[in-house]
Design an enzyme around this catalytic site. Structure first.
Site, PDB file in Angstrom:
ATOM      1  N   HIS A   1      28.460  -6.332  15.680  1.00 27.22           N
ATOM      2  CA  HIS A   1      28.196  -6.876  14.344  1.00 27.22           C
ATOM      3  C   HIS A   1      29.110  -8.053  14.005  1.00 27.22           C
ATOM      4  CE1 HIS A   1      25.129  -4.132  13.125  1.00 27.22           C
ATOM      5  NE2 HIS A   1      25.885  -3.064  13.269  1.00 27.22           N
TER       6      HIS A   1
ATOM      7  N   ASP B   1      30.793   0.120  15.914  1.00 24.10           N
ATOM      8  CA  ASP B   1      29.481   0.767  15.915  1.00 24.10           C
ATOM      9  C   ASP B   1      28.412  -0.196  16.419  1.00 24.10           C
ATOM     10  OD1 ASP B   1      30.071  -0.727  13.530  1.00 24.10           O
ATOM     11  OD2 ASP B   1      28.189  -0.004  12.681  1.00 24.10           O
ATOM     12  N   GLU B   2      27.277   0.366  16.783  1.00 26.66           N
ATOM     13  CA  GLU B   2      26.062  -0.382  17.121  1.00 26.66           C
ATOM     14  C   GLU B   2      26.328  -1.577  18.032  1.00 26.66           C
ATOM     15  OE1 GLU B   2      23.133   0.802  13.447  1.00 26.66           O
ATOM     16  OE2 GLU B   2      24.171  -1.118  13.301  1.00 26.66           O
ATOM     17  N   THR B   3      27.008  -1.329  19.136  1.00 23.47           N
ATOM     18  CA  THR B   3      27.256  -2.380  20.128  1.00 23.47           C
ATOM     19  C   THR B   3      26.021  -2.512  21.021  1.00 23.47           C
ATOM     20  OG1 THR B   3      28.376  -0.702  21.473  1.00 23.47           O
ATOM     21  CG2 THR B   3      29.757  -2.113  20.099  1.00 23.47           C
TER      22      THR B   3
END
EC number: 3.2.1.52
Length: 618
Positions: free
Chosen positions: A213, A279-281
């Site tokens: 992100h 998160d959310e890599t």
């Protein structure tokens, strides 16, 4: 009696105590300046709500006709509140407990006015850490005054942590090209907000994106070489900024980039904790590191870089938090993560599964359970999914001995969701974080919030908001997907996928449009019963109700003219729709500016103005 959180134990007695002009708020001689500030907050409640200007005093002993505040032995944050015919007494082991006892008394006053029923309350929190996570990075940056308002509201419902999600919206000294045009938070604002929170027994926990992100940083020419994927010059896209832009873990400059940000950001906060996010890599091992990922695995790549970030933060004597979505896919690697970090275990579904909370509990890592208030991608928060989500996640946390609850408020796709719309969900999360055994029907919770938060004696306001949320047959996120596909070419949406969009029956869409407008009128009627302190909330609710109606109408035009669906009825012609949207954006912009910096309002305005230009060609 409507109290949020509901106390652990409350025993009603016969009789009552009446607050009179000669009643005093009396602090025990051992009380300090922090307790005095809490007493002054109670005085303000009585002055504003009851129109009685009572005095604050100090004494060596309890006196009749007083609200007596004193310290006693006990656990941190616990308190005892006693109302008897001669007065009121609040005793607590520490400043936080006394403060929370005062918040409960403030709520009792909002229920009963000057005549307080005799009772005994013994109360303490179930979860040690009770937090609210507020997105300040995806387009909307609040003013310092708004942040203070958030802290006031959070403290009133006994929350003791706030986190602000930051990617690029802090004015890093050497990252001007990253935050330019975003109206970022400044170091001074954070320092002042940190102190304001401490005065209300709230820990301001820093939160900074340090792995995935990082769209606003990695799309810039100075840093795009640090991205896992090769970056091209492309138009700004809300979808694209959510989907990509993870650091290249093999480039040593990546960890240097993170280290420089952390060392500038960490000193601004008095908290002993730091949320590194991670998160959310999504792209990890999909670009420059694909060969390495094929060799050692994506999970190993993730943990290796995660531990580098952890080491940087721990070197500053901070306890590390991180989001748990990636590591939960690689439970075999739990033993490679230091056991003194805290995992933030999120799930935002209406019926969130228990298994991930159970897995984390067995890993040996401490965890917070993290539900959400359901506002992202929406004009009005989805009460129907958020409230069950909060309730179930808290129950999972209780069952598996989580140490905290962190209720989240995200702003995906430009952060179109407004501050006030998230407050009922924040309050409900606070109520359950303190007392997870609180088990009222949602309609009763709505009534309690209406009275306590908004001063609405009809107790109907939040029920109207819930009904508005039910009218969203299409949301802002779906409009984003359609527009980014149509005008920018991504995300790629196949013809089969298009069949899933805007599929609600025409008649239901039209009814939802009409009902949303009816509810906007009901809001105006009930607003006469709402505290003047919540005027901006009412403005936000009203513009949101109209926005819900207009997106419903817009969806009918999209499916008729763009998807070519036969028999699609319209509420407005395309040109009428354009005019109404333009007027709505003007009103939306006004309420945005009431609580927020200009920040990236222009993106929402330009997004809908492009749609209006398109409508005028039909």
């Amino acid at each position: 009696m409507r109290l949020l959180p509901m106390p652990k134990e409350m025993i009603l007695k016969e009789g009552s105590f009446t607050i009179l002009p000669n009643t005093e708020i009396v602090l025990d001689a051992s009380c300090n300046s922090t307790d005095l500030q809490a007493a002054l907050e109670l005085k303000k409640e009585i002055v504003d709500g009851l129109k009685i200007d009572i005095n604050v005093n100090k004494s060596l002993k309890k006196e009749n006709n007083s609200i007596y505040l004193r310290k006693a032995k006990g656990n941190s944050e616990c308190y005892k509140l006693t109302v008897y015919k001669e007065g009121i007494e609040i005793e607590a082991a520490d400043e936080a407990g006394l403060f929370y006892g005062i918040q409960t008394l403030r709520q009792i006053i909002r229920n009963h006015g000057v005549c307080i029923p005799a009772l005994v309350i013994n109360d303490e929190p179930y979860f040690a850490f009770r937090g609210f996570y507020h997105d300040v990075t995806r387009g909307k940056v609040p003013t310092l005054e708004t942040l203070k308002e958030l802290a006031d509201r959070a403290a009133f419902y006994k929350l003791n942590q706030i986190q602000l999600y930051v990617e690029h919206t802090f004015a890093f000294k050497n990252l001007t090209e990253v935050w330019m045009g975003a109206d970022p938070l400044t170091a001074e604002e954070i320092i002042l907000f940190d102190e304001y929170c401490k005065q209300r027994h709230i820990e301001l926990v820093p939160s900074l994106s340090t792995f995935g992100h990082l769209y606003m940083a990695l799309r810039n020419k100075s840093f795009r070489h640090l991205c896992e994927l090769e970056i091209e010059d492309k138009p700004y896209s809300w979808y694209d900024r959510m989907a990509h832009h993870t650091l290249d873990v093999s480039n040593p400059e990546s960890i240097d980039f993170v280290k420089n940000m952390l060392e500038e950001f960490i000193p601004l906060f008095s908290s002993d904790k730091f949320n590194i996010c991670c998160d959310e890599t999504f792209d990890l091992g999909e670009g420059k590191n694909k060969a390495l990922a094929d060799k050692v695995g994506k999970g190993q790549l993730y943990v290796n870089f995660l531990n580098k970030v952890i080491d940087i933060v721990k070197a500053q004597d901070k306890k590390v938090m991180f989001w748990g979505d990636i590591i939960l896919h690689h439970p075999e690697l739990f033993d490679q993560i230091p056991k003194d970090v805290i995992c933030l275990n999120w799930n935002y579904a209406a019926d969130p599964v228990e298994i991930n909370v159970e897995i984390m509990a067995k890993s040996g890592l401490q965890q917070y359970v993290c539900p959400g208030v359901g506002g992202w991608n929406m004009i009005m928060n989805s009460f129907e999914s958020a409230f069950p989500n909060i309730k179930t996640m808290v129950n999972h946390g209780k069952k598996h001995k989580a140490v905290g609850v962190l209720n989240t408020d995200w702003g995906d796709y430009g952060h179109i969701n407004l501050f006030g719309n998230s407050m009922p969900g924040m309050i409900y999360g606070a109520a359950l974080s303190w007392n997870p055994d609180y088990d009222e029907e949602f309609s009763k919770v709505d009534e309690s919030i209406s009275l306590l938060e908004y001063g609405d004696k009809t107790e109907s306001l939040v029920g109207i908001l819930r009904e508005i949320s039910r009218q969203q047959t299409v949301n802002h996120g779906e409009i984003v997907w359609w527009k980014d596909n149509k005008f920018l070419g991504f995300p790629e949406i196949s013809e089969e996928k298009k069949k899933e969009y805007f599929t609600t029956d025409n008649e239901k869409v039209i009814k939802a449009h009409d009902r949303a407008l009816e509810l906007s009128e009901e809001l105006i009627k009930v607003s006469r019963e709402v505290s003047s302190l919540r005027t901006i909330d009412i403005e936000e609710f009203y513009v949101s109700a109209r926005g819900v109606a207009l997106l419903n109408a817009l969806s009918l035009i999209i499916r008729k003219y763009d998807f070519g669906r036969e028999g699609s009825a319209l509420i407005y012609s395309p040109k009428e729709m354009a005019s109404l949207l333009e007027k709505w954006i003007a009103d939306y912009s006004k309420v945005w500016r009431e609580r927020n910096k200009e920040s990236e309002l222009y993106r929402i305005r330009d997004f809908y103005m492009d749609i209006c230009d398109y409508l005028k060609t039909l």
